[in-house]
Design a protein around this motif. Sequence first.
Motif: not given
Length: 208
Positions: A122-132, A134-140
């Motif tokens: 579940r957490i990895l799925s969230e990380a992959v969504k944030e990957f797009e 990545f230059r601005s993500s606060k959560k990745l």
Amino acid sequence: MLFGRKKEVNYFAILSKMADCSRKAASQLDEMLNNYTDVAAKAKAIHDVEHEADKLLHGLTRELNRAFVTPIDREDLLHIGSGIDSITDAIEEVANSFDMYSIKEVANEALAMSKIVMAACRILSEAVKEFEMFRSSKKLDDLIIEVNRLEEKGDMLYRSTVKELYKNDSLSVLDIIKWKEIYDNMECILDTCEDVANLIEGTVLKNR
């Protein structure tokens, strides 16, 4: 649009769909172990999800081979995709083992490890969504750290479980072999989740 020539292919969206397959398969595995009936049918349902993930990986590979320019190195995208697919493959392997080995009752340790597997996917799925983003993500970064924490938690449980397994005089040698392989494959799921998280982290560092 995931695939097609009319619009630019969103490779990140394909990876996200693949990670969703892993998350779904992990949830199905957990449900199977906690409601241990119709095991063959439930393993087949997990196989169907794995087949969907395979199709997504084939599509990703095809589009990367066609592309002239990609948003990040195509090798990185392919390695991440292959890693995510391996997670779903390993989940299917665990489900099949319970069916093939005719396991009569699920051990509490397997239930505990399944919970960690489900959380990591579940957490990895969230990380992959944030990957797009990545230059601005606060959560990745925090999501990647959490995947690593869950892998470490799973590794500790794996080691203590296998240690107790070999000390259990009430189990036959055959049962020990069966359960050892199941626990090995469950740990493999978590190891591969960590590998994918680390691949994403390395890719981000190269492209920020």
